[in-house]
Scaffold this motif. Structure first.
Motif, PDB file in Angstrom:
ATOM      1  N   VAL A 181     -31.232  22.694  -0.841  1.00  0.00           N
ATOM      2  CA  VAL A 181     -31.766  23.188   0.425  1.00  0.00           C
ATOM      3  C   VAL A 181     -33.308  23.353   0.033  1.00  0.00           C
ATOM      4  N   GLY A 182     -34.221  22.836   0.944  1.00  0.00           N
ATOM      5  CA  GLY A 182     -35.617  23.248   0.691  1.00  0.00           C
ATOM      6  C   GLY A 182     -36.508  22.009   0.264  1.00  0.00           C
ATOM      7  N   ASN A 183     -37.663  22.067  -0.114  1.00  0.00           N
ATOM      8  CA  ASN A 183     -38.760  20.849  -0.200  1.00  0.00           C
ATOM      9  C   ASN A 183     -39.915  21.452  -0.995  1.00  0.00           C
ATOM     10  N   ASN A 184     -40.441  20.373  -1.460  1.00  0.00           N
ATOM     11  CA  ASN A 184     -41.855  20.816  -1.890  1.00  0.00           C
ATOM     12  C   ASN A 184     -43.242  19.881  -1.550  1.00  0.00           C
ATOM     13  N   THR A 185     -42.804  19.878  -0.117  1.00  0.00           N
ATOM     14  CA  THR A 185     -43.981  18.980   0.526  1.00  0.00           C
ATOM     15  C   THR A 185     -45.190  19.807   0.782  1.00  0.00           C
ATOM     16  N   ASN A 186     -46.367  19.133   0.712  1.00  0.00           N
ATOM     17  CA  ASN A 186     -47.250  19.712   1.037  1.00  0.00           C
ATOM     18  C   ASN A 186     -48.388  18.889   1.918  1.00  0.00           C
ATOM     19  N   SER A 187     -48.754  17.861   0.693  1.00  0.00           N
ATOM     20  CA  SER A 187     -49.798  16.760   1.444  1.00  0.00           C
ATOM     21  C   SER A 187     -49.066  15.707   2.136  1.00  0.00           C
ATOM     22  N   SER A 188     -47.707  15.757   2.091  1.00  0.00           N
ATOM     23  CA  SER A 188     -46.623  14.930   2.865  1.00  0.00           C
ATOM     24  C   SER A 188     -45.728  15.401   3.493  1.00  0.00           C
ATOM     25  N   THR A 189     -45.173  14.999   4.745  1.00  0.00           N
ATOM     26  CA  THR A 189     -43.972  15.383   5.271  1.00  0.00           C
ATOM     27  C   THR A 189     -42.658  14.895   4.659  1.00  0.00           C
ATOM     28  N   THR A 190     -42.695  13.816   3.934  1.00  0.00           N
ATOM     29  CA  THR A 190     -41.594  13.270   3.164  1.00  0.00           C
ATOM     30  C   THR A 190     -41.363  13.336   1.845  1.00  0.00           C
ATOM     31  N   GLN A 191     -42.357  13.754   1.138  1.00  0.00           N
ATOM     32  CA  GLN A 191     -42.183  13.714  -0.334  1.00  0.00           C
ATOM     33  C   GLN A 191     -42.578  15.208  -0.795  1.00  0.00           C
ATOM     34  N   PHE A 192     -41.516  15.902  -1.151  1.00  0.00           N
ATOM     35  CA  PHE A 192     -40.105  15.412  -1.673  1.00  0.00           C
ATOM     36  C   PHE A 192     -39.288  16.407  -0.986  1.00  0.00           C
ATOM     37  N   VAL A 193     -37.940  15.970  -0.609  1.00  0.00           N
ATOM     38  CA  VAL A 193     -36.963  17.024   0.128  1.00  0.00           C
ATOM     39  C   VAL A 193     -35.950  17.119  -0.983  1.00  0.00           C
ATOM     40  N   ALA A 194     -35.269  18.262  -0.788  1.00  0.00           N
ATOM     41  CA  ALA A 194     -33.972  18.454  -1.850  1.00  0.00           C
ATOM     42  C   ALA A 194     -32.751  17.526  -1.422  1.00  0.00           C
ATOM     43  N   VAL A 195     -32.143  16.523  -2.069  1.00  0.00           N
ATOM     44  CA  VAL A 195     -31.178  16.059  -1.758  1.00  0.00           C
ATOM     45  C   VAL A 195     -30.211  16.237  -2.761  1.00  0.00           C
ATOM     46  N   PRO A 196     -28.596  15.927  -2.173  1.00  0.00           N
ATOM     47  CA  PRO A 196     -27.566  16.213  -3.442  1.00  0.00           C
ATOM     48  C   PRO A 196     -27.890  15.107  -4.508  1.00  0.00           C
ATOM     49  N   GLY A 197     -27.750  15.717  -5.722  1.00  0.00           N
ATOM     50  CA  GLY A 197     -27.951  15.059  -6.906  1.00  0.00           C
ATOM     51  C   GLY A 197     -29.437  15.390  -7.462  1.00  0.00           C
ATOM     52  N   TYR A 198     -29.885  14.212  -7.915  1.00  0.00           N
ATOM     53  CA  TYR A 198     -31.317  14.437  -8.676  1.00  0.00           C
ATOM     54  C   TYR A 198     -32.158  14.120  -7.405  1.00  0.00           C
ATOM     55  N   ASP A 199     -33.441  15.245  -7.398  1.00  0.00           N
ATOM     56  CA  ASP A 199     -34.348  14.824  -6.610  1.00  0.00           C
ATOM     57  C   ASP A 199     -35.788  15.132  -7.285  1.00  0.00           C
TER      58      ASP A 199
END
Length: 953
Positions: A580-598
């Motif tokens: 759950v969550g993301n570390n997006t700032n300058s992009s809306t797609t990079q990067f989003v938490a997903v199951p497994g490695y992210d």
């Protein structure tokens, strides 16, 4: 005589003697053609000797020979071969005009690093060292073995020292491993030795000047130099903990948000980290040391105060100062003291039994990262290092030399953990050392616990997104390093990672709501991946303590092992997967938490003792999943989770018996013992709530479930948590001081500037106050709606009480506030949507809502173009369904009983015939005052009655 020796002999003996004897006179000069000048020469007989043979030349011939020899000698001196040392000039220099030359008489400190021997072989050796199928697996090298095999030779070291003394350098530090020579010299001597001009420039991003060579340096051929530290000061070390503020005065909120830690204001402190990440683990790091990279000093009293407040026994601290740094902490806005204190306090919190913490301190202004790495590489007593400092831009030569030290750590069986940074998704280059392929890069999470000192409940990607920008877990794709072999088995399809370049981070730990003592006695709340890296170093100390205790080698460079566990069935048994969550700032797609490695949190955080056993002593019992269940619900139930199945697998050991036990009266276990044969899965063990759970009063309960291998004696713990009548919203009062548990989004690029968490009475903020507590959300999104969202673990069909406090102090328009529940797809889920509201003080908006799925999104939309909304105490509580649960006849009266939520309004209704169209209210609205409510109805009526219970808004 060979030609080169003959030339030298003629130059020294014939030409020199002729000048000395007055036979060649330079007193008169004439201009020749093309403005060349030649001496007028008076000649007599000249001769030269070649061994036994003496020859006499005619005057004209002798003149030609002399001139030829003079020309040859001068040409040789002018074209002596030199070796260029690329990668020392900062790339930014090319576009900057120089301001001035450095004063030639001023002195400089340089750290000159030598290249290793056979670096390609060193890389192959390290790769084999961490391949379990290799005969050299974990056969680490002692420092002297490394030096003998890969270090510079004594001849190389002597050549470098000769070069230094020949150019007037003072040698200030020699090292037995011959990888570093420290010198001091004037600017004039440095410029002469390296054939450069040292200029000053205005820094492009910092309010200071810097110096650097205006061209790449060079040296005489054969002088072995890999990197010259101190030749420029373009890049200074920066602490990664960008998220730090003084601890605000404690206030008790009216609506209690979930408190996660034992520190002031509910911050995490001391043993909270062990309770969350290594519950039931007795290891404390005994016999182990942690080494820390630092570029500032610390106050010993701060560490002692932290230990006293958290109950940690004093851990010895050893200080190693470098480059003449005196160890006195700097002060002011750029002080790094908080970083140093944070690193120490996190390491000892995870591993309170450490033999010592070795703090390597270099000068904040002139300190060299590679010099610190060199010092660390000579101490193999330390098996785990941590770095929470970043170099946003370093030269290629420095980075290449840095790699050598990381390879040396790996060859010597040492782990190195580095924080991934606090600026979110890296679109482009990643600052050093956060993408190096021979270190473990650590991202950040926001951690929820069952309470102070309580069990782990959940983690999301750390993404505070507040204030004038954002502080969030760093991650991205390296532009410097290719994909390492140990990362090649990871599926990058959904996480947007690279299949060609190194991806980061590797793992994660908590990065917010952290209590420290720093800056000479101040209590502070901080966060960032700066906390996560030393916590992982402390965790590695626990792992290595276990390894030593069973006669195993230490884990060394741990990434190959972590990725092996992550890419097979062990993943769900060893890691807490953050999805759950993301570390997006300058992009809306990079990067989003997903199951497994992210690329937000890597494989996630360590799931306690199971990962320790998997890394050191594969025990045979692999228990999936890594955690027990977390259930929530109202008093009396039902709960979001009623049971969980755990699968036991023998991972390759001979058959053994196992046992299982727990002392929780509200938890049933399907079986408490069994046998596991080699490679066979046992029937799943089922953990389930029983009827006693429905009788528990409001509170948080934890059950410890122990699985024991009766052959090895090793035990693994799973914890089940039961939240009865507890708040679901994480930090609904914003007392963390940021949006770390919330996701802030908006179409406007200034969404992070318009909306932030404000501190009451903070003159730099809105000037408004919280409803209660210390902080509140100031929402000033302009032009379009911004959104705060948070996913909640719910139970389909369950009722919840949604409550929040909202104020519109100025009443300026345009404005809009919206509350959405359950989904963002349709307007039918919009509970509240008002535009252009006038001025109002804090008002309570309350709704009884029902979940339709097991994961519900709470979404708050807002805009306030001219001013701010103040939002506080957002709360979602499970509510017992308005259902009559008990009936009894007492003295010709019917008593109706139900589970209630104090403060909610209920209405008892009846029908005398179920075919009637409407229900009839019975008596007045009842406001619940306790969890169990009773209503009495007179039975004197002869008509039958059918009863029901309803919520009243």
């Amino acid at each position: 005589m060979r030609a080169k020796n003959m030339h030298k002999f003629i130059e020294q003996n014939t030409f020199g003697a002729a000048v000395a004897a007055g036979r060649i006179d330079f007193s008169e000069w004439q201009a020749g053609p093309r403005k060349r000048f030649a001496p007028q020469i008076r000649l007599s007989s000249l001769k030269f000797s070649t061994g036994r043979l003496t020859k006499f030349w005619p005057a004209a011939l002798r003149l030609s020979a002399v001139l030829l020899l003079i020309s040859s000698s001068l040409a040789s001196a002018q074209t002596a071969p030199r070796t260029r040392l690329p990668g020392h000039q900062p790339a930014e220099v090319a576009s900057l005009p120089p301001l001035a030359r450095l004063a030639t008489a001023s002195r400089m400190k340089l750290s000159i690093h030598l290249p290793p021997r056979n670096q390609a072989e060193l890389t192959r050796f390290v790769d084999q060292l961490y391949d379990p199928t290799s005969p050299t697996y974990h056969h680490y090298l002692a420092p002297e073995e490394f030096d003998a095999r890969f270090g510079p030779t004594e001849a190389d070291y002597q050549t470098l020292m000769d070069f230094a003394t020949r150019h007037g350098f003072a040698i200030t530090g020699r090292h037995a491993n011959r990888m570093l020579l420290e010198v001091s010299a004037t600017v004039a001597d440095v410029e002469s030795a390296f054939q450069v001009k040292l200029q000053t420039y205005q820094h492009p991003t910092e309010p200071r000047t810097f110096f650097a060579p205006e061209s790449e340096p060079s040296v005489e051929a054969g002088v072995p130099i890999a990197y010259i530290g101190g030749l420029d000061n373009f890049s200074r070390p920066h602490p990664q903990n960008l998220h730090r503020s003084p601890l605000k005065p404690s206030m008790q909120p009216r609506v209690q948000s979930q408190i996660i830690g034992t520190g002031p204001n509910g911050n995490l402190a001391g043993f909270d980290y062990r309770a969350a990440y290594v519950p039931g683990v007795a290891l404390t790091g005994g016999g182990q040391s942690v080494g820390l990279v630092e570029f500032d000093g610390f106050y010993p009293g701060d560490i002692a105060s932290y230990e006293s407040q958290t109950g940690i026994t004093n851990v010895p601290l050893q200080l190693v100062t470098l480059d003449g740094f005196n160890g006195i902490p700097t002060t002011g806005a750029n002080s790094g003291n908080g970083e140093v204190a944070l690193d120490i306090e996190m390491a000892i919190s995870m591993a309170p039994g450490l033999s010592n913490v070795v703090v390597y301190e270099d000068d904040p202004n002139i300190g060299q990262f590679n010099t610190v790495l060199h010092a660390m590489s000579t101490n193999t007593v330390i098996k785990q290092f941590s770095c929470s400092w970043s170099f946003a831009s370093i030269s290629r030569a420095q980075r290449t030399n840095m790699d050598v030290y990381f390879l040396k750590f790996a060859a010597q069986g040492q782990s190195f953990f580095a924080s991934s940074g606090d600026t979110g998704a890296a679109i482009g280059a990643i600052g050093a050392p956060d993408d190096d392929p021979y270190i473990t890069v650590v991202g950040g999470t926001a951690l929820a616990t069952a309470g102070p000192g309580g069990a782990w409940l959940s983690e999301t990607v750390w993404n505070s997104q507040e204030g004038s920008g954002y502080n969030l877990s760093g991650g991205g794709i390296s532009t410097n390093y290719n994909l390492p072999t140990w990362q090649q088995g990871v599926n990058m399809t959904t996480n947007h990672g690279s299949t060609a370049k190194r991806n980061a981070p590797d793992v994660a730990m908590v990065a917010d709501n952290i209590f420290i003592v720093a800056d000479n006695g101040l209590q502070e709340t901080t966060g960032g991946t700066s906390a996560a890296a030393p916590l992982w170093a402390g965790f590695a100390a626990l792992v290595n303590q276990q390894a030593v205790s069973v006669g195993q080698s230490t884990i060394g460079f741990v990434n190959p092992a972590l990725y092996h566990l992550g890419t097979n069935a062990s993943f769900n048994a060893c890691f807490d997967d953050i999805t759950v969550g993301n570390n997006t700032n300058s992009s809306t797609t990079q990067f989003v938490a997903v199951p497994g490695y992210d690329l937000c949190t890597g494989w996630g955080s360590p799931a306690g003792g199971s990962l320790i056993i998997a890394l050191t002593q594969p025990d045979g019992i692999q228990i999936t999943p890594a955690r027990g269940f977390v259930a929530n619900g109202p008093v009396g139930g039902p709960f979001t989770v009623s049971s969980q199945s755990l699968t036991l697998t023998n991972t390759g050991k001979p058959a053994f018996n196992w046992s299982l036990g727990t002392t929780a009266g509200w938890l049933n276990i399907s079986t408490n013992k069994g046998t596991l044969t080699n490679g066979v899965r046992a029937a799943a063990v089922t953990l389930s709530l029983n009827s006693a759970a429905n009788l528990l009063p409001a509170g948080v309960y934890t059950a410890n479930v122990w699985f024991t291998n009766l052959t090895s004696g090793l035990a693994q713990l799973r914890q089940c948590s039961l939240q009865v009548g507890q708040e679901l919203v994480l930090d609904g009062g914003f007392e963390a001081g940021d949006f770390s548990y919330w996701n802030l989004t908006g179409a406007d690029t200034n969404v992070y500037n318009y909306n932030y968490v404000d501190f009451g009475n903070d003159t730099s903020g809105t000037g408004y106050l919280p409803y209660d507590g210390i902080y509140f959300a100031a929402l000033g999104q302009a032009s379009n709606l911004g959104y705060l969202t948070q996913p909640l673990s719910t139970r389909a069909g369950q009722f919840y009480l949604l409550s929040l406090w909202l104020a519109n102090e100025a009443g300026a328009t345009p404005n809009q506030f919206q509350i959405q529940w359950n989904t963002n797809a349709t307007t039918s889920n919009i509970l509240f949507n008002q535009v252009n509201m006038g001025t109002f003080d804090y008002s309570n908006l309350v709704f009884v809502v029902q979940a339709t799925t097991n994961l519900t999104t709470l979404k708050l939309g807002f805009r306030n173009d001219i001013d701010y909304f103040s939002l506080d105490d957002v709360s979602v509580l499970p509510v017992p369904a308005p259902t009559i649960q008990t009936t009894a006849v007492v003295n010709h009266a019917l008593q109706l009983g139900w589970n209630a939520l104090p403060g909610l309004n209920y209405q008892v209704q009846y029908k005398t015939n179920l075919q009637q169209r409407s229900w009839i209210n019975l008596s007045n609205v009842i406001t619940a005052t306790m969890n169990s409510m009773v209503f009495t109805d007179d039975l004197s009526s002869t008509q039958p009655r059918f009863y029901r219970l309803e919520f009243v808004p």
